[in-house]
Write a protein that holds these residues in place. Structure first.
Motif, PDB file in Angstrom:
ATOM      1  N   LYS A 232       0.821  -1.215   0.000  1.00 42.21           N
ATOM      2  CA  LYS A 232       0.000   0.000   0.000  1.00 42.21           C
ATOM      3  C   LYS A 232       0.854   1.263   0.000  1.00 42.21           C
ATOM      4  CE  LYS A 232      -3.832   2.308   2.401  1.00 42.21           C
ATOM      5  NZ  LYS A 232      -3.207   3.633   2.398  1.00 42.21           N
ATOM      6  N   GLU A 233       1.975   1.213   0.682  1.00 42.88           N
ATOM      7  CA  GLU A 233       2.828   2.391   0.781  1.00 42.88           C
ATOM      8  C   GLU A 233       3.597   2.687  -0.504  1.00 42.88           C
ATOM      9  OE1 GLU A 233       3.782   2.113   5.611  1.00 42.88           O
ATOM     10  OE2 GLU A 233       5.269   1.395   4.135  1.00 42.88           O
ATOM     11  N   ARG A 234       3.550   1.764  -1.471  1.00 41.90           N
ATOM     12  CA  ARG A 234       4.432   1.899  -2.638  1.00 41.90           C
ATOM     13  C   ARG A 234       3.721   1.923  -3.984  1.00 41.90           C
ATOM     14  NH1 ARG A 234       7.014  -0.268   1.519  1.00 41.90           N
ATOM     15  NH2 ARG A 234       9.258   0.128   1.788  1.00 41.90           N
ATOM     16  N   VAL A 235       2.409   1.707  -4.023  1.00 38.86           N
ATOM     17  CA  VAL A 235       1.731   1.657  -5.319  1.00 38.86           C
ATOM     18  C   VAL A 235       0.552   2.621  -5.355  1.00 38.86           C
ATOM     19  CG1 VAL A 235       2.391  -0.761  -5.630  1.00 38.86           C
ATOM     20  CG2 VAL A 235       0.135  -0.215  -4.669  1.00 38.86           C
ATOM     21  N   GLN A 236       0.120   2.938  -6.577  1.00 39.52           N
ATOM     22  CA  GLN A 236      -1.073   3.776  -6.757  1.00 39.52           C
ATOM     23  C   GLN A 236      -2.352   2.945  -6.718  1.00 39.52           C
ATOM     24  OE1 GLN A 236      -0.805   6.656 -10.108  1.00 39.52           O
ATOM     25  NE2 GLN A 236       1.233   5.775 -10.434  1.00 39.52           N
ATOM     26  N   THR A 237      -2.263   1.706  -7.167  1.00 36.44           N
ATOM     27  CA  THR A 237      -3.444   0.842  -7.258  1.00 36.44           C
ATOM     28  C   THR A 237      -3.993   0.559  -5.856  1.00 36.44           C
ATOM     29  OG1 THR A 237      -2.443  -0.209  -9.202  1.00 36.44           O
ATOM     30  CG2 THR A 237      -4.326  -1.344  -8.160  1.00 36.44           C
ATOM     31  N   PRO A 238      -5.270   0.821  -5.618  1.00 33.51           N
ATOM     32  CA  PRO A 238      -5.852   0.548  -4.302  1.00 33.51           C
ATOM     33  C   PRO A 238      -5.759  -0.936  -3.936  1.00 33.51           C
ATOM     34  CG  PRO A 238      -7.275   2.004  -5.566  1.00 33.51           C
ATOM     35  CD  PRO A 238      -6.223   1.509  -6.513  1.00 33.51           C
ATOM     36  N   LEU A 239      -5.645  -1.192  -2.642  1.00 35.57           N
ATOM     37  CA  LEU A 239      -5.429  -2.541  -2.126  1.00 35.57           C
ATOM     38  C   LEU A 239      -6.645  -2.994  -1.312  1.00 35.57           C
ATOM     39  CD1 LEU A 239      -3.456  -4.920  -1.645  1.00 35.57           C
ATOM     40  CD2 LEU A 239      -2.495  -3.611   0.259  1.00 35.57           C
ATOM     41  N   LEU A 240      -7.194  -4.140  -1.682  1.00 34.97           N
ATOM     42  CA  LEU A 240      -8.361  -4.696  -0.996  1.00 34.97           C
ATOM     43  C   LEU A 240      -7.969  -5.987  -0.291  1.00 34.97           C
ATOM     44  CD1 LEU A 240     -12.003  -4.978  -2.163  1.00 34.97           C
ATOM     45  CD2 LEU A 240     -10.817  -7.081  -1.604  1.00 34.97           C
ATOM     46  N   ALA A 241      -8.329  -6.102   0.974  1.00 36.93           N
ATOM     47  CA  ALA A 241      -8.019  -7.309   1.745  1.00 36.93           C
ATOM     48  C   ALA A 241      -9.198  -8.260   1.734  1.00 36.93           C
ATOM     49  CB  ALA A 241      -7.666  -6.947   3.179  1.00 36.93           C
ATOM     50  N   ASP A 242      -8.915  -9.531   1.450  1.00 41.63           N
ATOM     51  CA  ASP A 242      -9.954 -10.562   1.459  1.00 41.63           C
ATOM     52  C   ASP A 242      -9.635 -11.608   2.520  1.00 41.63           C
ATOM     53  OD1 ASP A 242     -11.898 -12.450   0.985  1.00 41.63           O
ATOM     54  OD2 ASP A 242     -11.239 -12.963  -1.029  1.00 41.63           O
ATOM     55  N   GLU A 243      -8.782 -12.574   2.178  1.00 38.99           N
ATOM     56  CA  GLU A 243      -8.507 -13.671   3.101  1.00 38.99           C
ATOM     57  C   GLU A 243      -7.845 -13.226   4.406  1.00 38.99           C
ATOM     58  OE1 GLU A 243      -8.394 -15.629  -1.066  1.00 38.99           O
ATOM     59  OE2 GLU A 243      -7.756 -13.731  -0.164  1.00 38.99           O
TER      60      GLU A 243
END
Length: 355
Positions: A232-243
């Protein structure tokens, strides 16, 4: 509405095409249906899909869990709703999908007892929703073909399954992106298939080509919490948590760490509707939007997910409830309309399903 019996049934249905991710391959639906019967003739229906590689549950373990819980529920009245729910969750640990199937059936009964559709009982008003559709992992040409077919059916959001080969994953995403019009939204799901470093490298490669998906879902192992934050700290693409998120406690830890952008709610992980609603409320506290997903379940469980989406429509802004559309036939009668990307709730009391 005194509960007099709890019985089970096995729901089977073929898929249109194999469902393939980096974790598993499924060729046909085989779910557990829980049927809760009351003295006045009322019946509540619930459903859960055994997913050993995610929840750790098999059909056998789910049946055993239901049998274990039954004595703590039979004889109680649906008006003792909080006591019933407490008994489900206090008499056995884990077994989240089995508990979810029971909870769904009980919420179905509770809504019927007050003569309301479940979504209204939960405070919802929205009745019409749009879902994405999953594009199973495979060879590039097949994934392109499946993506184009989905668009032709009216889907404008595609969830692309990747995660078995980082370099091939880049090629898949670029090829699919280039084959589609700009108005098609891509969601990426690696199902724990990458390391944190691979995730950053891959997403940077895509972002340099102006390919920024709506989100990347669970790229790293479920217990790699630091890995999620690293990404999350290094990319523009949003991060979604599942498992990585089964409970409110799991989500709170990630949200306090600012390790994710979005939360994926699945009833099979949250052990049912109660904690799913709590998880949405927690996400709202942190200003984080949610997606509600499914575990390749049939119409009963998917219907429950849509009712939850209506109840928390302000925070659950994304739907990944395409499982019914992936079936070759619909094995359950329902007043809910599943019309490819569009799902419409009905005014029937309870869930709106008739097994």
């Amino acid at each position: 509405m005194k509960i007099t019996n709890i019985r089970i049934s096995i729901l089977k249905a073929p898929l249109k095409n194999p469902f393939i991710t980096s974790l598993r391959r499924v060729d046909a639906l085989e779910d557990l249906v829980v049927i809760v019967e009351c003295a006045d003739g009322s019946i509540g229906y619930g459903e859960g899909a055994p997913t050993p590689v995610i929840t750790g549950e098999t059909m056998g373990s789910m049946i055993a869990a239901i049998e274990h819980i039954k004595p703590y529920i039979i004889g109680l009245d649906i008006e003792d709703f909080d006591i019933i729910l407490n008994n489900i969750h206090s008499t056995i640990l884990k077994n989240t999908t089995a508990k979810s199937a029971l909870e769904i059936a009980l919420y179905d009964l509770k809504a019927k007892s007050v003569k309301q559709p479940l979504y209204k009982m939960l405070g919802g008003t929205h009745k019409t929703f749009k879902t994405d559709i999953t594009i199973s992992m495979g060879e590039i040409e097949k994934m392109i073909s499946d993506s184009l077919d989905a668009v032709n059916l009216g889907y404008d959001t595609l969830k692309i399954k990747i995660g078995d080969n980082p370099q091939k994953d880049i090629e898949r995403i670029i090829a699919i992106h280039d084959a589609l019009d700009d108005n098609i939204t891509l969601r990426l799901d690696a199902n724990q298939g990458w390391t944190a470093q691979e995730s950053v490298t891959l997403l940077h490669a895509l972002e340099k080509q102006d390919i920024i998906a709506e989100f990347i879902e669970q790229p790293v192992a479920a217990d790699d919490i630091e890995g999620l934050r690293y990404i999350k700290e290094r990319v523009q693409t949003p991060l979604l948590a599942d498992e990585s998120i089964f409970s409110v406690k799991d989500a709170r830890r990630l949200l306090e760490m600012q390790a994710i952008d979005y939360v994926n709610i699945k009833l099979a992980k949250t052990a049912g509707i109660t904690q799913a609603l709590q998880l949405a409320d927690l996400s709202a506290e942190f200003g984080v939007k949610c997606m509600i997903g499914c575990m390749l379940e049939g119409p009963i469980s998917v219907a429950a997910g849509v009712h939850v989406a209506s109840a928390k429509a302000d925070i659950i802004t994304m739907l990944d409830l395409d499982a019914v559309s992936l079936l070759a036939s619909h094995p359950v009668n329902t007043s809910i309309v599943f019309n490819e990307s569009e799902i419409r709730l009905s005014e029937d009391i309870g869930l709106g399903v008739f097994y």
